[in-house]
Design a protein around this motif. Structure first.
Motif, short mmCIF file in Angstrom:
data_model
loop_
_atom_site.label_atom_id
_atom_site.label_comp_id
_atom_site.label_asym_id
_atom_site.label_seq_id
_atom_site.Cartn_x
_atom_site.Cartn_y
_atom_site.Cartn_z
N VAL A 76 1.73 55.56 15.07
CA VAL A 76 0.39 55.09 14.78
C VAL A 76 -0.03 55.95 13.60
N GLY A 77 -0.21 55.31 12.45
CA GLY A 77 -0.43 56.06 11.23
C GLY A 77 -1.81 55.86 10.64
N PHE A 78 -2.20 56.84 9.82
CA PHE A 78 -3.53 56.86 9.22
C PHE A 78 -3.40 57.17 7.74
N PHE A 79 -3.93 56.29 6.91
CA PHE A 79 -3.80 56.44 5.46
C PHE A 79 -4.53 57.67 4.93
N TYR A 80 -5.59 58.09 5.60
CA TYR A 80 -6.32 59.30 5.21
C TYR A 80 -6.35 60.30 6.36
N GLY A 81 -5.24 60.36 7.08
CA GLY A 81 -5.14 61.21 8.25
C GLY A 81 -5.29 62.69 7.97
N ALA A 82 -4.98 63.13 6.77
CA ALA A 82 -5.12 64.54 6.43
C ALA A 82 -6.57 64.99 6.47
N PHE A 83 -7.50 64.03 6.43
CA PHE A 83 -8.92 64.35 6.39
C PHE A 83 -9.61 64.12 7.74
N LEU A 84 -8.85 63.72 8.76
CA LEU A 84 -9.44 63.41 10.06
C LEU A 84 -9.50 64.64 10.96
N PRO A 85 -10.55 64.73 11.79
CA PRO A 85 -10.56 65.80 12.79
C PRO A 85 -9.47 65.51 13.83
N ASP A 86 -8.72 66.51 14.19
CA ASP A 86 -7.60 66.34 15.11
C ASP A 86 -7.53 67.51 16.09
N PRO A 87 -8.55 67.64 16.96
CA PRO A 87 -8.57 68.80 17.87
C PRO A 87 -7.39 68.84 18.83
N ALA A 88 -6.78 67.70 19.13
CA ALA A 88 -5.63 67.68 20.03
C ALA A 88 -4.31 67.93 19.29
N ALA A 89 -4.36 68.09 17.98
CA ALA A 89 -3.17 68.36 17.15
C ALA A 89 -2.08 67.31 17.34
N LEU A 90 -2.48 66.05 17.29
CA LEU A 90 -1.53 64.96 17.44
C LEU A 90 -0.86 64.57 16.12
N LEU A 91 -1.56 64.76 15.02
CA LEU A 91 -1.10 64.25 13.73
C LEU A 91 0.09 65.04 13.19
N GLU A 92 1.04 64.30 12.64
CA GLU A 92 2.22 64.87 12.01
C GLU A 92 2.28 64.40 10.57
N GLY A 93 3.00 65.12 9.75
CA GLY A 93 3.20 64.75 8.36
C GLY A 93 2.66 65.82 7.43
N ALA A 94 3.19 65.82 6.22
CA ALA A 94 2.81 66.86 5.27
C ALA A 94 2.39 66.27 3.92
N GLY A 95 2.16 64.97 3.86
CA GLY A 95 1.75 64.35 2.61
C GLY A 95 0.33 64.73 2.24
N LYS A 96 -0.07 64.31 1.04
CA LYS A 96 -1.42 64.61 0.56
C LYS A 96 -2.49 63.96 1.42
N ARG A 97 -2.23 62.76 1.91
CA ARG A 97 -3.25 61.99 2.62
C ARG A 97 -2.79 61.46 3.98
N MET A 98 -1.62 60.91 4.03
CA MET A 98 -1.19 60.19 5.24
C MET A 98 -0.72 61.14 6.34
N ARG A 99 -1.02 60.72 7.56
CA ARG A 99 -0.52 61.39 8.76
C ARG A 99 -0.23 60.31 9.80
N HIS A 100 0.56 60.66 10.81
CA HIS A 100 0.88 59.71 11.87
C HIS A 100 0.98 60.45 13.21
#
Length: 133
Positions: A76-100
């Motif tokens: 489940v991916g997010f085009f601007y995931g790097a800017f989202l609050p993620d208190p549960a630390a679910l997001l992965e990825g190291a790109g400038k913007r995208m996370r999944h």
């Protein structure tokens, strides 16, 4: 402001997206459907299309989230995931913007936290679409 990732050809409900989920050869696709349904339910302005082979949710053509299925997992991916609050630390990825968020068999999904990320991604893209004041 970050440039928006805009897509053409979005529609409120794309039958091609439904066909992607209906593919009987891929159980991971079925596992991602509830998450895409949550994206669809974020607002009456959510549109969709199949982009690069995976269901993508947009507002006014601006992509905010997607789902994809692979051989051993789903994202489940997010085009601007790097800017989202993620208190549960679910997001992965190291790109400038995208996370999944990677979904794997035998690993429980933090449903509330993932649902909150979807809502946050929708709110984020909606804010990005507003004219600067």
């Amino acid at each position: 402001m970050t440039r928006l990732f805009l897509l053409e050809g979005t529609t409120r409900h794309d039958p091609v997206v439904d066909a992607w989920f209906a593919a009987d050869h891929d159980a991971w696709r079925a596992w991602t459907r509830p998450w895409f349904d949550r994206m669809r339910a974020c607002g009456a302005d959510v549109e969709e299309l199949l982009h690069d082979g995976h269901p993508t949710a947009c507002v006014d053509g601006a992509a905010f989230a997607y789902v994809d299925a692979f051989t051993a997992h789903a994202n489940v991916g997010f085009f601007y995931g790097a800017f989202l609050p993620d208190p549960a630390a679910l997001l992965e990825g190291a790109g400038k913007r995208m996370r999944h968020v990677k979904l794997r068999s035998g690993r429980p999904v933090a449903e509330d936290a993932l649902g909150a990320l979807i809502v946050a991604a929708y709110r984020d893209i909606w804010q990005r679409l507003q004219p600067a004041s």
